[in-house]
Design a protein around this motif. Structure first.
Motif, PDB file in Angstrom:
ATOM      1  N   LYS A 163       1.718   9.526  -8.500  1.00  0.00           N
ATOM      2  CA  LYS A 163       2.871   9.468  -7.604  1.00  0.00           C
ATOM      3  C   LYS A 163       2.514   8.589  -6.414  1.00  0.00           C
ATOM      4  CE  LYS A 163       5.828  12.491  -4.808  1.00  0.00           C
ATOM      5  NZ  LYS A 163       6.044  13.894  -4.410  1.00  0.00           N
ATOM      6  N   GLY A 164       3.376   7.614  -6.145  1.00  0.00           N
ATOM      7  CA  GLY A 164       3.186   6.743  -5.002  1.00  0.00           C
ATOM      8  C   GLY A 164       4.377   6.821  -4.072  1.00  0.00           C
ATOM      9  N   CYS A 165       4.119   6.940  -2.773  1.00  0.00           N
ATOM     10  CA  CYS A 165       5.192   7.042  -1.788  1.00  0.00           C
ATOM     11  C   CYS A 165       4.988   6.025  -0.678  1.00  0.00           C
ATOM     12  CB  CYS A 165       5.234   8.437  -1.172  1.00  0.00           C
ATOM     13  SG  CYS A 165       5.595   9.762  -2.329  1.00  0.00           S
ATOM     14  N   VAL A 166       6.062   5.311  -0.384  1.00  0.00           N
ATOM     15  CA  VAL A 166       6.114   4.429   0.780  1.00  0.00           C
ATOM     16  C   VAL A 166       7.228   4.990   1.648  1.00  0.00           C
ATOM     17  CG1 VAL A 166       6.534   2.085   1.607  1.00  0.00           C
ATOM     18  CG2 VAL A 166       5.329   2.438  -0.562  1.00  0.00           C
ATOM     19  N   LEU A 167       6.866   5.421   2.840  1.00  0.00           N
ATOM     20  CA  LEU A 167       7.789   6.136   3.726  1.00  0.00           C
ATOM     21  C   LEU A 167       8.340   7.346   2.973  1.00  0.00           C
ATOM     22  CD1 LEU A 167       9.548   3.090   5.418  1.00  0.00           C
ATOM     23  CD2 LEU A 167       7.690   4.492   6.336  1.00  0.00           C
ATOM     24  N   VAL A 168       9.614   7.401   2.688  1.00  0.00           N
ATOM     25  CA  VAL A 168      10.188   8.560   1.991  1.00  0.00           C
ATOM     26  C   VAL A 168      10.567   8.237   0.541  1.00  0.00           C
ATOM     27  CG1 VAL A 168      11.026   9.654   4.090  1.00  0.00           C
ATOM     28  CG2 VAL A 168      12.503   8.055   2.870  1.00  0.00           C
ATOM     29  N   ILE A 169      10.306   7.034   0.108  1.00  0.00           N
ATOM     30  CA  ILE A 169      10.643   6.631  -1.257  1.00  0.00           C
ATOM     31  C   ILE A 169       9.415   6.819  -2.139  1.00  0.00           C
ATOM     32  CG2 ILE A 169      11.397   4.735  -2.730  1.00  0.00           C
ATOM     33  CD1 ILE A 169      12.824   3.608  -0.205  1.00  0.00           C
ATOM     34  N   CYS A 170       9.577   7.612  -3.193  1.00  0.00           N
ATOM     35  CA  CYS A 170       8.468   7.929  -4.093  1.00  0.00           C
ATOM     36  C   CYS A 170       8.826   7.570  -5.533  1.00  0.00           C
ATOM     37  CB  CYS A 170       8.133   9.418  -4.014  1.00  0.00           C
ATOM     38  SG  CYS A 170       7.612   9.973  -2.389  1.00  0.00           S
ATOM     39  N   ARG A 171       7.780   7.285  -6.310  1.00  0.00           N
ATOM     40  CA  ARG A 171       7.919   7.033  -7.738  1.00  0.00           C
ATOM     41  C   ARG A 171       6.731   7.689  -8.428  1.00  0.00           C
ATOM     42  NH1 ARG A 171       5.659   3.165 -11.250  1.00  0.00           N
ATOM     43  NH2 ARG A 171       6.900   2.928 -13.124  1.00  0.00           N
ATOM     44  N   THR A 172       6.996   8.341  -9.560  1.00  0.00           N
ATOM     45  CA  THR A 172       5.925   8.960 -10.333  1.00  0.00           C
ATOM     46  C   THR A 172       5.857   8.288 -11.697  1.00  0.00           C
ATOM     47  OG1 THR A 172       6.273  11.078  -9.216  1.00  0.00           O
ATOM     48  CG2 THR A 172       5.041  11.122 -11.280  1.00  0.00           C
ATOM     49  N   ALA A 173       4.630   7.905 -12.077  1.00  0.00           N
ATOM     50  CA  ALA A 173       4.387   7.276 -13.370  1.00  0.00           C
ATOM     51  C   ALA A 173       3.514   8.204 -14.213  1.00  0.00           C
ATOM     52  CB  ALA A 173       3.687   5.937 -13.168  1.00  0.00           C
ATOM     53  N   ASN A 202       0.860  -1.175   0.000  1.00  0.00           N
ATOM     54  CA  ASN A 202       0.000   0.000   0.000  1.00  0.00           C
ATOM     55  C   ASN A 202       0.897   1.225   0.000  1.00  0.00           C
ATOM     56  OD1 ASN A 202      -2.619  -1.219   0.135  1.00  0.00           O
ATOM     57  ND2 ASN A 202      -2.149  -1.788   2.232  1.00  0.00           N
ATOM     58  N   PHE A 203       0.409   2.325  -0.555  1.00  0.00           N
ATOM     59  CA  PHE A 203       1.196   3.544  -0.612  1.00  0.00           C
ATOM     60  C   PHE A 203       0.297   4.768  -0.549  1.00  0.00           C
ATOM     61  CE2 PHE A 203       0.442   2.045  -4.945  1.00  0.00           C
ATOM     62  CZ  PHE A 203      -0.086   3.170  -5.570  1.00  0.00           C
ATOM     63  N   ASN A 204       0.892   5.897  -0.207  1.00  0.00           N
ATOM     64  CA  ASN A 204       0.200   7.180  -0.286  1.00  0.00           C
ATOM     65  C   ASN A 204       0.229   7.618  -1.741  1.00  0.00           C
ATOM     66  OD1 ASN A 204      -0.301   7.454   2.520  1.00  0.00           O
ATOM     67  ND2 ASN A 204       1.826   8.025   2.807  1.00  0.00           N
ATOM     68  N   ALA A 205      -0.923   7.995  -2.257  1.00  0.00           N
ATOM     69  CA  ALA A 205      -1.031   8.305  -3.683  1.00  0.00           C
ATOM     70  C   ALA A 205      -1.403   9.762  -3.918  1.00  0.00           C
ATOM     71  CB  ALA A 205      -2.087   7.408  -4.328  1.00  0.00           C
ATOM     72  N   GLU A 206      -0.820  10.324  -4.973  1.00  0.00           N
ATOM     73  CA  GLU A 206      -1.202  11.628  -5.512  1.00  0.00           C
ATOM     74  C   GLU A 206      -1.437  11.427  -7.001  1.00  0.00           C
ATOM     75  OE1 GLU A 206       1.011  15.238  -4.708  1.00  0.00           O
ATOM     76  OE2 GLU A 206       1.950  14.229  -2.998  1.00  0.00           O
ATOM     77  N   VAL A 207      -2.537  11.967  -7.498  1.00  0.00           N
ATOM     78  CA  VAL A 207      -2.878  11.832  -8.907  1.00  0.00           C
ATOM     79  C   VAL A 207      -3.267  13.214  -9.429  1.00  0.00           C
ATOM     80  CG1 VAL A 207      -4.384  10.667 -10.566  1.00  0.00           C
ATOM     81  CG2 VAL A 207      -3.730   9.488  -8.450  1.00  0.00           C
ATOM     82  N   TRP A 208      -2.721  13.589 -10.593  1.00  0.00           N
ATOM     83  CA  TRP A 208      -3.045  14.874 -11.188  1.00  0.00           C
ATOM     84  C   TRP A 208      -2.847  14.808 -12.696  1.00  0.00           C
ATOM     85  CZ3 TRP A 208       1.505  13.689  -8.863  1.00  0.00           C
ATOM     86  CH2 TRP A 208       2.685  14.026  -9.500  1.00  0.00           C
ATOM     87  N   ARG A 209      -3.473  15.765 -13.378  1.00  0.00           N
ATOM     88  CA  ARG A 209      -3.371  15.851 -14.831  1.00  0.00           C
ATOM     89  C   ARG A 209      -2.360  16.891 -15.224  1.00  0.00           C
ATOM     90  NH1 ARG A 209      -8.530  15.373 -17.592  1.00  0.00           N
ATOM     91  NH2 ARG A 209      -7.467  16.286 -19.379  1.00  0.00           N
TER      92      ARG A 209
END
Length: 138
Positions: free
Chosen positions: A123-133, A108-115
């Motif tokens: 963008k998904g973040c687990v603790l301090v590691i994030c990845r944006t697709a 599971n991760f914290n998610a941010e979604v935008w156009r």
């Protein structure tokens, strides 16, 4: 003295003035994941947005793709097709913020979604590691 009082008053009025409401661009619809393997459908769920795996763009194994990486053993046999992988996405300024799940690693991760134009950024973040697709409209 009067000019500094006038300047302070003007600054206070600017600070207290309500800024124009900034709204997130709509994310509803079908979006191809950046790995090209699936289409994620974002849809309203109550007052928020959710996202599910709508279809696969690669062949599924016999019997369908399963949630084999889930940390809960009881959930490892559930099918991925139709699985809700984003939930509680609420507009916060220009983005939607909520939760997500990655079936690839069972996290599971914290998610941010935008156009950004015709591209959906996820963008998904687990603790301090994030990845944006970057997803593209289908």
């Amino acid at each position: 003295m009067r000019s500094s009082l006038a300047a302070a008053t003007a600054l206070t009025m600017l600070y207290l003035a309500s800024p124009a409401a900034v709204q997130a661009s709509p994310i509803e619809g079908n979006w191809k994941a950046d790995d090209g393997k699936s289409v994620i459908q974002f849809y309203p769920c109550g007052a928020q947005m959710c996202g599910k795996i709508a279809r696969f763009l690669v062949p599924e194994p016999a019997g369908g793709a399963r949630d084999t990486e889930n940390p809960e053993k009881a959930l490892r046999n559930r099918k991925l097709l139709g699985l809700r992988i984003f939930w509680n996405l609420a507009p916060r300024g220009t983005r939607f913020k909520g939760k997500g799940y990655s079936p690839e690693d069972g996290r599971n991760f914290n998610a941010e979604v935008w156009r950004e134009g015709n591209v959906l950024k996820v963008k998904g973040c687990v603790l301090v590691i994030c990845r944006t697709a970057s997803f593209t409209r289908v």
